[in-house]
Enzyme design. Structure first.
Site, mmCIF file in Angstrom:
data_model
loop_
_atom_site.group_PDB
_atom_site.id
_atom_site.type_symbol
_atom_site.label_atom_id
_atom_site.label_comp_id
_atom_site.label_asym_id
_atom_site.label_seq_id
_atom_site.Cartn_x
_atom_site.Cartn_y
_atom_site.Cartn_z
ATOM 1 N N GLY A 13 0.825 -1.201 0.000
ATOM 2 C CA GLY A 13 0.000 0.000 0.000
ATOM 3 C C GLY A 13 0.859 1.251 0.000
ATOM 4 O O GLY A 13 1.113 1.821 1.055
ATOM 5 N N GLY A 15 0.325 4.289 -0.730
ATOM 6 C CA GLY A 15 -0.487 5.510 -0.852
ATOM 7 C C GLY A 15 0.263 6.660 -0.206
ATOM 8 O O GLY A 15 1.500 6.715 -0.260
ATOM 9 N N LYS A 187 -6.840 7.539 19.521
ATOM 10 C CA LYS A 187 -6.883 8.061 18.140
ATOM 11 C C LYS A 187 -8.196 7.661 17.468
ATOM 12 O O LYS A 187 -8.813 8.446 16.765
ATOM 13 C CB LYS A 187 -5.677 7.540 17.342
ATOM 14 C CG LYS A 187 -5.688 7.986 15.881
ATOM 15 C CD LYS A 187 -4.349 7.797 15.208
ATOM 16 C CE LYS A 187 -4.435 7.858 13.692
ATOM 17 N NZ LYS A 187 -5.081 9.035 13.123
ATOM 18 N N ASN A 191 -11.031 10.032 15.716
ATOM 19 C CA ASN A 191 -11.485 9.814 14.337
ATOM 20 C C ASN A 191 -12.990 9.521 14.288
ATOM 21 O O ASN A 191 -13.686 9.956 13.373
ATOM 22 C CB ASN A 191 -10.707 8.677 13.664
ATOM 23 C CG ASN A 191 -9.302 9.088 13.256
ATOM 24 O OD1 ASN A 191 -8.327 8.442 13.603
ATOM 25 N ND2 ASN A 191 -9.173 10.196 12.547
ATOM 26 N N ASN A 195 -14.453 12.200 11.772
ATOM 27 C CA ASN A 195 -14.556 11.792 10.367
ATOM 28 C C ASN A 195 -15.992 11.645 9.855
ATOM 29 O O ASN A 195 -16.342 12.250 8.839
ATOM 30 C CB ASN A 195 -13.736 10.519 10.134
ATOM 31 C CG ASN A 195 -12.248 10.736 10.358
ATOM 32 O OD1 ASN A 195 -11.856 11.640 11.087
ATOM 33 N ND2 ASN A 195 -11.403 9.928 9.753
ATOM 34 N N ASN A 205 -12.644 19.824 8.723
ATOM 35 C CA ASN A 205 -12.629 19.468 10.152
ATOM 36 C C ASN A 205 -12.997 20.657 11.049
ATOM 37 O O ASN A 205 -13.784 20.518 11.991
ATOM 38 C CB ASN A 205 -11.247 18.951 10.553
ATOM 39 C CG ASN A 205 -10.876 17.671 9.824
ATOM 40 O OD1 ASN A 205 -11.701 17.100 9.115
ATOM 41 N ND2 ASN A 205 -9.643 17.222 9.987
ATOM 42 N N SER A 258 -10.045 12.195 6.049
ATOM 43 C CA SER A 258 -9.839 11.074 5.118
ATOM 44 C C SER A 258 -11.177 10.457 4.718
ATOM 45 O O SER A 258 -11.349 10.007 3.578
ATOM 46 C CB SER A 258 -8.927 10.025 5.757
ATOM 47 O OG SER A 258 -9.445 9.609 7.000
ATOM 48 N N GLU A 270 -13.751 4.160 5.804
ATOM 49 C CA GLU A 270 -13.234 3.301 6.881
ATOM 50 C C GLU A 270 -14.201 3.211 8.055
ATOM 51 O O GLU A 270 -13.797 2.830 9.150
ATOM 52 C CB GLU A 270 -11.872 3.832 7.342
ATOM 53 C CG GLU A 270 -10.827 3.718 6.238
ATOM 54 C CD GLU A 270 -9.425 4.095 6.687
ATOM 55 O OE1 GLU A 270 -8.508 3.282 6.479
ATOM 56 O OE2 GLU A 270 -9.260 5.196 7.230
HETATM 57 O O1 KPL Z 1 -6.907 11.411 11.015
HETATM 58 C C1 KPL Z 1 -7.658 12.214 10.488
HETATM 59 C C2 KPL Z 1 -8.367 11.789 9.266
HETATM 60 O O2 KPL Z 1 -8.777 12.619 8.481
HETATM 61 O O3 KPL Z 1 -8.498 10.557 9.108
HETATM 62 C C3 KPL Z 1 -7.897 13.566 11.133
HETATM 63 C C4 KPL Z 1 -7.118 13.628 12.440
HETATM 64 C C5 KPL Z 1 -9.359 13.757 11.394
HETATM 65 C C6 KPL Z 1 -7.315 14.685 10.319
HETATM 66 O O4 KPL Z 1 -8.032 14.957 9.153
#
Ligand code: KPL
Length: 304
Positions: A13, A15, A187, A191, A195, A205, A258, A270
């Protein structure tokens, strides 16, 4: 030609994040082989870091067909949802001595791997490095960030320590931690709280912080995740998670998350490995998480 004595990395991967790691490790003298669908025998990746740019020609292998070369480490940097499919062709023949470093968003992807191969050494890592793909082969570093790596099995902690030193020497600010499970959950909580809401409100964000409805949802997500974390035996408070989520939204105010990027590009999101993971754990503990459940249903329904 001098033969490198540094560990050989396979990178699955390449990316944004996988590409950055491949380039940094190669620049530090590690042999690096890219695993992917590309048929070409080599691939040139470029890293733009402010005024500096570096490039490297990597050997490439189609992981669905190729026999793996001898290597000491495998970096898994695919999207969480692609992990099981990407590794399926490799799993039966993976040497148990080849550690898999999972540098991915989300949690839960390791369950399928361990079900198929309980003997695998898995080292999860999390990063706040900000990097994006300018085009298929160019990675742009927006922020160096901080990376943490640990071991699922405490017996593997020395290996996590060694890899942290290798990454540090390659210019990737990394520390080894003994509580990677707790740090992944922290984390994950952030997210989960940012997200999906950026998808619901189609916003960057930072805009979540100016939206009372989004803030109320963010707080409710954090309260639910904290309850699940406590049931998992981790110290957590909804208020502290909510404060972290707001701080991250402020620090990444201009970012497209993301998940919003995936949703806008029509890619799978995700969500199953973020809020979906919370729901799977909640179910095991008999905890209701209606706000997370509603977000999973909503985001999954938007996909494709
Ligand atoms: O990890 C992130 C994501 O977009 O997946 C954050 C911390 C929200 C930053 O954009």
């Amino acid at each position: 030609m001098a033969v490198s004595t540094r560990p050989h990395w396979l990178v699955l991967g390449a990316g944004a994040i996988g590409g950055l790691w491949a380039l940094r490790l190669a620049a530090a003298g590690h042999p690096v082989t890219l695993l992917g669908r590309q048929a070409a025998p080599t691939r040139r990746l470029v890293l733009e870091d402010g005024n500096h740019s570096l490039s490297h020609d990597f050997p490439c292998l189609d992981h669905r067909r190729a026999q793996l070369p001898a290597a000491e480490r495998l970096l898994v940097a695919t999207k969480a949802g692609a992990t099981a499919d990407a590794l399926a062709p490799l799993l039966p023949a993976l040497p148990a001595t080849l550690p898999l470093v999972l540098l991915q968003n989300g949690m839960g992807q390791e369950a399928a791997l361990l079900a198929a191969r309980p003997d695998l050494v898995l080292l999860p890592a999390i990063t706040t490095a900000g990097v994006f793909c300018r085009d298929a082969d160019t990675r742009v570093l927006a922020g160096a960030g901080q990376t943490r790596i640990g071991a699922l099995d405490a017996a593997q902690q020395p290996l996590a320590d060694t890899i942290a030193r290798e990454w540090q020497a390659a210019g990737l600010a990394t520390s080894a931690v003994t509580d990677i499970a707790a740090q992944r959950w922290q984390k994950l909580a952030v997210n989960c709280a940012i997200n999906p809401l950026t998808v619901r409100f189609r916003c960057r964000n930072g805009a979540l912080l100016d939206n009372p409805e989004a803030l109320a949802l963010m707080e409710a997500v954090c309260a639910e995740v904290a309850a699940v974390m406590q049931a998992e035996g981790l110290a957590a408070s909804g208020d502290a998670l909510f404060a972290s989520a707001q701080a991250v939204a402020a620090a990444t105010a201009a970012n497209t998350s993301s998940m919003l990027a995936d949703a806008e590009a029509g890619r799978a999101t995700e969500i199953d490995f973020l809020n979906g993971h919370v729901l799977r754990c909640a179910a095991r503990h008999g905890i209701a998480c209606p706000v997370n459940a509603a977000l999973v249903t909503e985001i999954a329904a938007r996909a494709h």
